[in-house]
Every structure is written in C-alpha cells, then in structure tokens.
Design an enzyme around this catalytic site. Sequence first.
Site, PDB file in Angstrom:
ATOM      1  N   LYS A  30      87.840  -3.152  47.062  1.00 42.68           N
ATOM      2  CA  LYS A  30      86.801  -2.328  46.141  1.00 42.68           C
ATOM      3  C   LYS A  30      86.105  -1.303  46.874  1.00 42.68           C
ATOM      4  O   LYS A  30      85.955  -0.341  46.605  1.00 42.68           O
ATOM      5  CB  LYS A  30      86.242  -2.993  45.158  1.00 42.68           C
ATOM      6  CG  LYS A  30      85.318  -4.631  45.653  1.00 42.68           C
ATOM      7  CD  LYS A  30      86.388  -5.622  45.239  1.00 42.68           C
ATOM      8  CE  LYS A  30      85.891  -6.629  46.207  1.00 42.68           C
ATOM      9  NZ  LYS A  30      85.468  -7.807  45.603  1.00 42.68           N
ATOM     10  N   ILE A  45      92.327  -9.125  35.422  1.00 43.55           N
ATOM     11  CA  ILE A  45      92.183  -8.267  34.253  1.00 43.55           C
ATOM     12  C   ILE A  45      92.888  -7.140  34.435  1.00 43.55           C
ATOM     13  O   ILE A  45      92.651  -6.428  35.566  1.00 43.55           O
ATOM     14  CB  ILE A  45      90.816  -8.001  33.750  1.00 43.55           C
ATOM     15  CG1 ILE A  45      89.818  -9.349  33.772  1.00 43.55           C
ATOM     16  CG2 ILE A  45      90.780  -7.531  32.432  1.00 43.55           C
ATOM     17  CD1 ILE A  45      88.358  -8.950  33.198  1.00 43.55           C
ATOM     18  N   GLY A  49      89.372  -8.679  38.816  1.00 45.21           N
ATOM     19  CA  GLY A  49      90.137  -9.666  39.337  1.00 45.21           C
ATOM     20  C   GLY A  49      91.465  -9.669  38.614  1.00 45.21           C
ATOM     21  O   GLY A  49      92.278  -8.678  38.761  1.00 45.21           O
ATOM     22  N   LYS A  57      82.845  -1.406  41.936  1.00 37.53           N
ATOM     23  CA  LYS A  57      83.741  -1.239  40.722  1.00 37.53           C
ATOM     24  C   LYS A  57      83.716  -0.295  39.530  1.00 37.53           C
ATOM     25  O   LYS A  57      84.510   0.106  39.131  1.00 37.53           O
ATOM     26  CB  LYS A  57      83.900  -2.930  40.220  1.00 37.53           C
ATOM     27  CG  LYS A  57      84.298  -3.820  41.181  1.00 37.53           C
ATOM     28  CD  LYS A  57      84.054  -5.335  40.756  1.00 37.53           C
ATOM     29  CE  LYS A  57      84.695  -6.258  41.760  1.00 37.53           C
ATOM     30  NZ  LYS A  57      84.303  -7.462  41.746  1.00 37.53           N
ATOM     31  N   GLY A  80      88.639 -15.006  42.360  1.00 37.21           N
ATOM     32  CA  GLY A  80      89.377 -15.967  42.951  1.00 37.21           C
ATOM     33  C   GLY A  80      90.599 -15.883  43.488  1.00 37.21           C
ATOM     34  O   GLY A  80      91.245 -14.781  43.248  1.00 37.21           O
ATOM     35  N   VAL A 100      92.437 -13.898  49.337  1.00 43.04           N
ATOM     36  CA  VAL A 100      93.386 -13.066  48.828  1.00 43.04           C
ATOM     37  C   VAL A 100      94.661 -13.029  49.041  1.00 43.04           C
ATOM     38  O   VAL A 100      95.832 -13.084  48.580  1.00 43.04           O
ATOM     39  CB  VAL A 100      92.811 -11.741  48.024  1.00 43.04           C
ATOM     40  CG1 VAL A 100      93.744 -10.764  47.291  1.00 43.04           C
ATOM     41  CG2 VAL A 100      91.291 -11.806  47.460  1.00 43.04           C
ATOM     42  N   GLU A 105      94.911  -2.096  40.972  1.00 43.28           N
ATOM     43  CA  GLU A 105      94.556  -2.881  40.024  1.00 43.28           C
ATOM     44  C   GLU A 105      93.627  -4.015  40.249  1.00 43.28           C
ATOM     45  O   GLU A 105      92.697  -4.432  39.616  1.00 43.28           O
ATOM     46  CB  GLU A 105      96.005  -3.518  39.137  1.00 43.28           C
ATOM     47  CG  GLU A 105      95.649  -4.104  37.980  1.00 43.28           C
ATOM     48  CD  GLU A 105      95.121  -3.147  36.984  1.00 43.28           C
ATOM     49  OE1 GLU A 105      95.649  -2.385  36.358  1.00 43.28           O
ATOM     50  OE2 GLU A 105      94.033  -3.394  36.530  1.00 43.28           O
TER      51      GLU A 105
HETATM   52  N1  HSE Z   1      83.119 -11.332  44.966  1.00 39.51           N
HETATM   53  C1  HSE Z   1      83.863 -10.651  43.923  1.00 39.51           C
HETATM   54  C2  HSE Z   1      83.265 -11.286  42.352  1.00 39.51           C
HETATM   55  C3  HSE Z   1      85.333 -10.815  43.907  1.00 39.51           C
HETATM   56  O1  HSE Z   1      82.463 -12.170  42.647  1.00 39.51           O
HETATM   57  O2  HSE Z   1      83.247 -10.661  41.706  1.00 39.51           O
HETATM   58  C4  HSE Z   1      86.157 -10.298  43.147  1.00 39.51           C
HETATM   59  O3  HSE Z   1      86.117  -8.689  42.981  1.00 39.51           O
END
Ligand code: HSE
Length: 398
Positions: free
Chosen positions: A101, A132, A130, A201, A299, A13, A125
Amino acid sequence: MSVKIAVLGYGVVGSGVVELFYKNKASIEKRAGKEMDIKHILDLRDFPDSPYKDKLTKDFSDIINDDEVTSVAECMGGVEPAFTFVKACLEKGKSVSTSNKELVAEKGDILLQTAKDHGCNFFFEASVGGAIPIIRPLHRCLAANDINKVAGILNGTTNFILTKMYNDNMQFDDALRLAQELGYAEKDPTADVEGHDACRKICIIASLVFGKHVYPKSVYTKGISQVDLADVAAADVLGSSVKLIACVERLENGRILPTVMPMLVPHDDIMSGVNDVFNAVLVYGDGIDQAMFYGRGAGKLPTASAVLGDVIETAKQEGTVLSQTWESSGDDSFIADIESFSARWYFRIPEANKPSGVEESFCEDGFAHFITSDKLTFAKAKEMAAQLNAAAYIPVLE
Ligand code: HSE
C-alpha cells in the site's frame, strides 16, 4: 504455454502467496485456463529448510532478465527497492500484482502509467482491505456510479486492538503484541497505530474514485495511540464503539476531504459490529445508494488470496491492459482543509466544567462524558476542548 511467476519478498504475505498457490494450484490453473508455476522467489534472507529453496534467489537480475517470467507478485513492502523493481518489471512488459500500500499510495500514478505504456497490468487488490475485493469492484463493477463517499475500517491491527480493549479489557501494548504475533501488524507497527497504514489505503481509494493522485501528506491523519480505555468504556455507555475510520468524501464545493481518525460509531451503525482483524468498506454511489464490503483485513492467507486473484487475472489477460490509471496531481488544491470537517463530538472533561444542557452525558471518576447535540466544525471542537480543558474529544460517525 505455462505462465511463469516471480514472487518478490518471502515474508508473511509472500510466503502466503507461495503456500496458497501450491495448495490450490490445480483449481487456480483451471480458473486461469493456463498452466502456471512460480519460478523465482526473491529474498535476501536464507531459508535452508524451505521446500522452495531451489526457487529462492537474492539477485533481482535473475527475475528481470528471465523473459519467461510474465507475472510478478510484489510482497516486499516499503517504497524502495520495491518501486525500482516494480517499475523495471513493468518496463519489460511483466505485469505486477502488489500488496504494498505504501508503494501504491506514493507511486501509483507513475506505475499505472508505466504499465499502460508497456501493455501490461499493475494490480493492487491486496493493498486495501486484505482479503476483501474492493479495488476491482470500485473501478469495474461500480463504474456506472457517481461515487461521492467511501468510508471504512481499513486497518486490521488497530481494529483488533480496539476490540481487545473493549471486549477483554486488554491493555493496548498486550493487544498490539498479539496482533504482531498473528502477522497483522506492519514491520514498524507505528504505521498501524498512528493511522499511516489506513491513510495510505484511503489515498489509494480516493485516487481511484476521484481520478487524481492523493498523497498521504495531504490527508489529515490521527491514529489510536491517544485513545484511552476510559473513552472506549464511555463510548459504550453512550451507545457507541470507538473505531479508526478512514473516509473520503466529495464536498459541495467539489473538493474532496480524506481523513483518518478515531470516531465514535453508534451501535446501530453497521460499521459498529466490525470487530477483530476484520475490515469493512462502505461505498456511497448514486446508483447503488450504499454497498458494504467486509472481510479479513490483514493476515497471511487473506492477503495472499487477494494477491493471487490478481496474479490469475494477469495470466488470463496477458496483453490486455485492464488496470485503471489516474492523473498525477501537481498540487493538492482539490483537497479540502480539515477545517471543513463537521460532526457531533464526544468530550471527556473535568466534571466541574460540564456545560449545562448537554443531553447524552454521564459523570464518573471526576469526569463528565458527553456528546454534543449539534454538529461542530473541527476548529470549533478544538476551541471548545481548550476552553473546557478536555482530556479527550472524538467525532461521532454519521
Ligand atoms: N498492517 C495492516 C493492517 C496489514 O493491520 O491492516 C494489512 O494491510
């Protein structure tokens, strides 16, 4: 004056943040209305061939003691040392934007309060969904609603694996390896596969929507490691896909029920068509009825896009506290027990044990697959599974 940024962590990231920033620097500055530049990148590893090697440092004090740095992008992952670094930045009035997260789910209440106390922002955010936009819509665009439920596919890796199993008959391990190669999975992919990432999340969403910190330990969490290819195929015959669904709902007794578990999603449900690394979040509010948010859930560049969106906001809003706080929670008495959960259930049981009168059913390879016509509580489904010697039982999404 130019806004100076520091990036903590130069992994998937963090490197995406640097790449996207320099790719779109001119338009980013135009949108921010200010000149901006990345001054430091913190990582313990060596990157001798990096075009940014002059910005790389292994020493956090280069960042915390640099008064020019007003905006920090935290992309390290994990609670420590990220928590110590982020808190120190906020205490110095440096706004922080994070994709982490685990950090927000465990320490969000403390960090939001720290930001508020020091007149800066703590934005996250990128921590959910990701690419969104979902955090800012939930507490700003949809702020006029009484939101009573949010449900979604919040983990890209598991959705990718389930899609590959379903579409390509790919084995679980091969699909996971591919997700790792594509940079979707966590450092330890157990967090994806066992539902911990989706749990973090939904904790963030639940805390934001219901105003009290929901900790991961209070959430019933089941991952996809026990989802068998036979159940994915049977679900299809019965008109559904298997998805890892994270949900939080306010019940009639006022408590909230956050859950993460594999569910059968009927093909006519909008969530059923969410495939590969894509995530979707469905928000239910009294003004909007339903609103769905959809996009790439993991990603490098999709996540970097969300981090940089926050960084741009910190640059535009210097001195204005915009991040939403939520209360710390001393206990979890506002969280309902999983026993309150009720749904229709899919069962896979030995054919000889098939009860009479089940409508949505078929038999194959010595097993009966069926969906109950009535809703059953979690406890009742567990009891029935034991009685019928079930090989699998999975709730159906409503
Ligand atoms: N490992 C997480 C996923 C990365 O696959 O959603 C994004 O938060």
